[in-house]
Design a protein around this motif. Structure first.
Motif, mmCIF file in Angstrom:
data_model
loop_
_atom_site.group_PDB
_atom_site.id
_atom_site.type_symbol
_atom_site.label_atom_id
_atom_site.label_comp_id
_atom_site.label_asym_id
_atom_site.label_seq_id
_atom_site.Cartn_x
_atom_site.Cartn_y
_atom_site.Cartn_z
ATOM 1 N N GLU A 1 -17.434 -6.384 -6.425
ATOM 2 C CA GLU A 1 -16.604 -7.125 -7.473
ATOM 3 C C GLU A 1 -16.939 -6.796 -8.689
ATOM 4 N N LYS A 2 -17.951 -7.138 -9.092
ATOM 5 C CA LYS A 2 -18.537 -6.965 -10.646
ATOM 6 C C LYS A 2 -18.423 -5.607 -11.058
ATOM 7 N N ALA A 3 -18.511 -4.321 -10.246
ATOM 8 C CA ALA A 3 -18.485 -3.007 -10.653
ATOM 9 C C ALA A 3 -17.003 -2.735 -10.429
ATOM 10 N N GLY A 4 -16.001 -3.638 -10.402
ATOM 11 C CA GLY A 4 -14.591 -3.208 -10.335
ATOM 12 C C GLY A 4 -14.128 -2.601 -9.137
ATOM 13 N N ASN A 5 -14.668 -2.595 -8.090
ATOM 14 C CA ASN A 5 -14.197 -1.858 -6.765
ATOM 15 C C ASN A 5 -13.777 -2.962 -5.844
ATOM 16 N N ALA A 6 -12.603 -3.447 -6.029
ATOM 17 C CA ALA A 6 -12.058 -4.413 -5.195
ATOM 18 C C ALA A 6 -11.653 -4.129 -3.940
ATOM 19 N N ALA A 7 -11.364 -2.808 -3.590
ATOM 20 C CA ALA A 7 -11.298 -2.571 -2.042
ATOM 21 C C ALA A 7 -12.695 -2.690 -1.254
ATOM 22 N N SER A 8 -13.833 -2.427 -1.924
ATOM 23 C CA SER A 8 -14.933 -2.478 -1.283
ATOM 24 C C SER A 8 -15.444 -4.098 -1.300
ATOM 25 N N ALA A 9 -15.158 -4.737 -2.174
ATOM 26 C CA ALA A 9 -15.410 -6.195 -2.236
ATOM 27 C C ALA A 9 -14.691 -6.867 -1.162
ATOM 28 N N LYS A 10 -13.300 -6.372 -0.895
ATOM 29 C CA LYS A 10 -12.567 -7.272 0.223
ATOM 30 C C LYS A 10 -13.091 -6.700 1.478
ATOM 31 N N PHE A 11 -13.599 -5.663 1.794
ATOM 32 C CA PHE A 11 -14.057 -5.293 2.915
ATOM 33 C C PHE A 11 -15.342 -5.984 3.310
ATOM 34 N N TYR A 12 -16.110 -6.334 2.239
ATOM 35 C CA TYR A 12 -17.466 -6.883 2.501
ATOM 36 C C TYR A 12 -17.070 -8.414 2.858
ATOM 37 N N ARG A 13 -16.283 -9.032 1.664
ATOM 38 C CA ARG A 13 -15.742 -10.391 2.339
ATOM 39 C C ARG A 13 -15.166 -10.613 3.551
ATOM 40 N N ALA A 14 -14.384 -9.796 4.032
ATOM 41 C CA ALA A 14 -14.019 -9.608 5.508
ATOM 42 C C ALA A 14 -15.057 -9.622 6.371
ATOM 43 N N LYS A 15 -16.083 -8.668 6.200
ATOM 44 C CA LYS A 15 -17.295 -8.604 7.067
ATOM 45 C C LYS A 15 -18.185 -9.875 7.091
ATOM 46 N N ALA A 16 -18.381 -10.375 5.979
ATOM 47 C CA ALA A 16 -18.875 -11.790 5.940
ATOM 48 C C ALA A 16 -18.213 -12.820 6.801
ATOM 49 N N LYS A 17 -16.882 -12.872 6.698
ATOM 50 C CA LYS A 17 -16.255 -13.821 7.532
ATOM 51 C C LYS A 17 -16.375 -13.433 9.071
ATOM 52 N N GLU A 18 -16.298 -12.188 9.426
ATOM 53 C CA GLU A 18 -16.301 -11.863 10.662
ATOM 54 C C GLU A 18 -17.860 -12.232 11.305
ATOM 55 N N LEU A 19 -18.774 -11.990 10.467
ATOM 56 C CA LEU A 19 -20.282 -12.424 10.824
ATOM 57 C C LEU A 19 -20.396 -13.832 11.085
ATOM 58 N N ARG A 20 -19.803 -14.633 10.229
ATOM 59 C CA ARG A 20 -19.758 -16.230 10.289
ATOM 60 C C ARG A 20 -19.106 -16.662 11.671
ATOM 61 N N GLU A 21 -18.019 -15.926 11.872
ATOM 62 C CA GLU A 21 -17.348 -16.354 12.865
ATOM 63 C C GLU A 21 -18.031 -16.003 14.297
ATOM 64 N N GLN A 22 -19.023 -15.316 14.382
ATOM 65 C CA GLN A 22 -19.534 -14.722 15.801
ATOM 66 C C GLN A 22 -20.372 -16.105 16.548
ATOM 67 N N MET A 23 -20.688 -17.260 15.440
ATOM 68 C CA MET A 23 -21.493 -18.053 16.070
ATOM 69 C C MET A 23 -20.574 -19.283 16.261
ATOM 70 N N ASP A 24 -19.230 -19.222 16.179
ATOM 71 C CA ASP A 24 -18.341 -20.562 16.260
ATOM 72 C C ASP A 24 -17.979 -20.764 17.652
#
Length: 155
Positions: free
Chosen positions: A132-155
């Motif tokens: 996000e800081k580098a201005g790459n919104a697509a990659s930032a969005k991908f990794y935010r979704a990946k973080a959510k997916e990882l957090r949800e594994q333990m729900d």
């Protein structure tokens, strides 16, 4: 210097360098000493914290096949060695826990697995912040979704 005066291959090369710089966060070149077991030699690329020439801290290690990412490790590396995190293999799932010399240490300790997913989610969030800081919104969005997916594994 005028772009019109440059030969076409130099213009294309310059455009490629600009696009590459715009698509990747600024990260010092550093290495993981022992990539995860079974990864092709020379195929791994670290995106994360470094200490000198070694990966050290949170980040993402990607095994690449050409331009495609085959699988990735998200988590913590200490002095170039995988420590705690998750290997994400598309269409196969996750391998989570503590690593030694690139190998996942077998465990039945649910708390250690939860810690590994938490660390992986933090690594994905840190990657999203860098992109996000580098201005790459697509990659930032991908990794935010990946973080959510990882957090949800333990729900």
């Amino acid at each position: 210097m005028n772009l019109r005066s440059l030969p076409i291959f130099r213009v294309l090369a310059l455009a490629g360098m600009v696009m590459t710089a715009a698509c990747q966060p600024s990260v010092a070149a550093c290495n993981v000493t022992t990539p995860p077991e079974g990864w092709a030699a020379g195929s791994a690329r670290w995106d994360g914290a470094c200490a000198g020439a070694q990966a050290d801290g949170l980040g993402v290690l990607k095994e690449q096949q050409g331009a495609a990412v085959k699988r990735m490790f998200l988590g913590r590396v200490h002095k170039g060695e995988l420590s705690l995190g998750v290997v994400d293999i598309p269409d196969q799932g996750f391998a989570a826990g503590r690593f030694e010399q690139g190998k996942l240490v077998p465990t039945d300790d649910r708390q250690q697995i939860i810690k590994a997913f938490d660390e992986a989610a933090r690594a994905a969030t840190a990657a999203a912040d860098r992109f996000e800081k580098a201005g790459n919104a697509a990659s930032a969005k991908f990794y935010r979704a990946k973080a959510k997916e990882l957090r949800e594994q333990m729900d």
